[in-house]
Design an enzyme around this catalytic site. Structure first.
Site, PDB file in Angstrom:
ATOM      1  N   LYS A  93      -4.149  -1.779  13.849  1.00 53.29           N
ATOM      2  CA  LYS A  93      -3.402  -0.727  14.532  1.00 53.29           C
ATOM      3  C   LYS A  93      -3.830  -0.604  15.995  1.00 53.29           C
ATOM      4  O   LYS A  93      -5.007  -0.732  16.322  1.00 53.29           O
ATOM      5  CB  LYS A  93      -3.596   0.603  13.804  1.00 53.29           C
ATOM      6  CG  LYS A  93      -2.752   0.655  12.537  1.00 53.29           C
ATOM      7  CD  LYS A  93      -3.191   1.773  11.642  1.00 53.29           C
ATOM      8  CE  LYS A  93      -4.560   1.471  11.125  1.00 53.29           C
ATOM      9  NZ  LYS A  93      -5.341   2.605  10.780  1.00 53.29           N
ATOM     10  N   GLU A 121       0.841  -1.205   0.000  1.00 50.67           N
ATOM     11  CA  GLU A 121       0.000   0.000   0.000  1.00 50.67           C
ATOM     12  C   GLU A 121       0.876   1.255   0.000  1.00 50.67           C
ATOM     13  O   GLU A 121       2.030   1.216   0.428  1.00 50.67           O
ATOM     14  CB  GLU A 121      -0.931   0.010   1.208  1.00 50.67           C
ATOM     15  CG  GLU A 121      -0.182  -0.012   2.523  1.00 50.67           C
ATOM     16  CD  GLU A 121      -0.901   0.715   3.645  1.00 50.67           C
ATOM     17  OE1 GLU A 121      -1.320   1.855   3.428  1.00 50.67           O
ATOM     18  OE2 GLU A 121      -1.022   0.128   4.727  1.00 50.67           O
TER      19      GLU A 121
END
Ligand code: PSU
Ligand code: MN
Length: 306
Positions: free
Chosen positions: A163, A31
């Site tokens: 995350k 990404e």
């Protein structure tokens, strides 16, 4: 305006990526949002270098995905890569934003969701990232588009979990509901992104790229259209203790609230704030886990093509 065929377009590719895709070789998507929004210079350059080298060392070809001046690309030419690393007018592009970024002829860095959407356009089956988005802590209605794209995109994603700024138990429950298998690589629990443990048990564990390739082939043979999430902890020598991460996260969430940060800006704000509060420790962990995940993705892609 001319009629536009609903046949999906084929992204442009650098010569190296095009050659790999043409011979049906092992290609790993990377990404670009982590480069243009997640990490600051000079760390983002180091991340790009280390990830690409790790994929190559494993015998696969890395392809950073992005919208470059309105065109979807697999791999970035050096001029474009420099603009993304300079974070020069590069917008954050999730899956919903892809078409708009193209119509605006914009530079767009793709999140996990947008990268997944692009993988299907080019037949890329393996993708490496740092940590996926998920259910936010203070605002459970704020759920990353990464989750729904994982639910409907058949791609193997390597990461260090979700995350640490997120509600991890809620994120794990959502992944279960969405039918996305979460597989521990060398671990029985969900890693905490910057840290090794969370205490959240996983229901599946596989310990080799070959075993992952076999599970993937079975998943596909069953006609499953979801992703398979492969999670591994950050390398132990760079991991940050949970209490340090937690303290920085709580303070960062408070700062985001005070500053009125909303929507797509939340994740980049929190990551930057935590980087500052942990005095760079989290950056070293982030770089190490990105490289580690890229290596594993390369190994899985190579196993799928052996
Ligand atoms: N993890 C990182 N750095 C990042 C991201 C994740 O260490 O920059 C990015 C990824 O691109 C992920 C996105 O898809 O954050 C999630 O944003 P949101 O929560 O707005 O969906
Ligand atoms: Mn959000």
């Amino acid at each position: 305006m001319a009629f536009v065929s609903p046949v999906p377009l084929r992204p442009r590719s650098t010569a190296v990526v095009a050659a790999a895709l043409e011979r049906g070789g092992a290609v790993v998507a990377l990404e670009s949002s982590v480069l243009a929004q997640g990490l600051l210079p000079p760390h983002n350059r180091e991340a790009a270098d280390r990830m690409m080298r790790a994929v190559q060392a494993a015998g696969a070809t890395p392809a950073v995905t992005a919208i470059v001046r309105g065109e979807p690309w697999f791999g970035l030419e050096s001029e474009a890569l420099e603009r993304f690393l300079a974070r020069d007018g590069v917008r954050k592009v999730s899956a919903r934003d892809l078409g708009i970024a193209m119509a605006d002829s914009a530079d767009g860095a793709t999140t996990v969701a947008a990268t997944l959407a692009m993988c299907t356009l080019g037949g890329i089956e393996v993708f490496a990232t740092g940590g996926i988005g998920g259910v936010h802590r203070d605002a459970p209605f704020d759920e990353s588009a990464d989750l729904v794209e994982l639910a409907r995109t058949p791609v193997i994603v390597t990461c260090a979990g979700a995350k640490s700024i997120l509600d991890l138990p809620a994120t794990l429950e959502r992944l279960e509901t969405l039918g996305v298998p979460v597989v521990g690589y060398g671990t029985d629990e969900l890693p905490g992104f910057f840290s090794v443990t969370t205490g959240l048990r996983l229901t599946a564990r596989l310990d080799s790229p070959q075993a992952i390739a076999r599970a993937w082939q079975a998943h596909r043979a069953l006609g499953r259209t979801s992703a398979m999430l492969i999670v591994q902890p950050p390398p132990a020598d760079h991991a940050v203790p949970v209490d340090i991460v937690e303290r920085a996260t709580v303070a960062a969430l408070e700062a985001a609230r005070a500053a009125g940060i909303r929507g797509a800006a939340v994740t980049p704000f929190l990551l930057a704030d935590i980087q500052q509060r942990t005095g760079g420790r989290s950056v070293q962990a982030n770089l190490a886990l990105l490289e580690n995940n890229a290596r594993l993705a390369g190994q899985i892609a190579a196993a799928l093509h052996s």
